[in-house]
Enzyme design. Structure first.
Site, PDB file in Angstrom:
ATOM      1  N   CYS A   1      69.941  27.867  -7.579  1.00 44.44           N
ATOM      2  CA  CYS A   1      69.208  26.693  -7.091  1.00 44.44           C
ATOM      3  C   CYS A   1      69.314  26.574  -5.567  1.00 44.44           C
ATOM      4  CB  CYS A   1      69.770  25.452  -7.781  1.00 44.44           C
ATOM      5  SG  CYS A   1      69.348  23.892  -7.013  1.00 44.44           S
TER       6      CYS A   1
ATOM      7  N   CYS B   1      70.598  23.186  -4.152  1.00 42.25           N
ATOM      8  CA  CYS B   1      72.023  23.009  -4.502  1.00 42.25           C
ATOM      9  C   CYS B   1      72.939  23.577  -3.414  1.00 42.25           C
ATOM     10  CB  CYS B   1      72.342  23.692  -5.834  1.00 42.25           C
ATOM     11  SG  CYS B   1      71.473  22.980  -7.243  1.00 42.25           S
TER      12      CYS B   1
END
Length: 99
Positions: free
Chosen positions: A24, A27
């Site tokens: 991600c 993230c």
């Protein structure tokens, strides 16, 4: 793993959980933000990271549909939840409400 997670979030100080995945992109911004929050709040908050790919049972139990997702627990109770990257000052002010 859920039992261990529950024992961590049952803390009497706020526990901020960062649900993330290695793949991600957004993230990857969270560690620096959470490091700043931790530096400012010190021992008043516990911050843990939960990889949704390695902990699908926890992700499913807390209905994580989007990452990053932050959840704030105190004494095992969910106090706040937010999706997406949040600036450090916003995360800090949310945690401070539950100190």
């Amino acid at each position: 793993m859920i039992a261990k997670f529950k024992s961590i979030i049952n803390c009497n100080r706020p526990v901020l959980v960062d649900f993330y995945a290695d793949w991600c992109g957004p993230c990857k911004q969270m560690p620096a933000i959470l490091k700043q929050v931790k530096a400012e709040l010190k021992e008043n908050v516990k911050i843990i990271k939960v990889d949704v790919d390695r902990n699908p049972n926890i992700a499913s139990k807390y209905q994580i549909r989007s990452i990053p997702t932050l959840m704030l627990f105190k004494e095992g109770e969910l106090k706040w939840s937010g999706m997406g990257v949040r600036p450090a000052h916003e995360v800090k002010s949310i945690v401070e409400r539950f100190l």
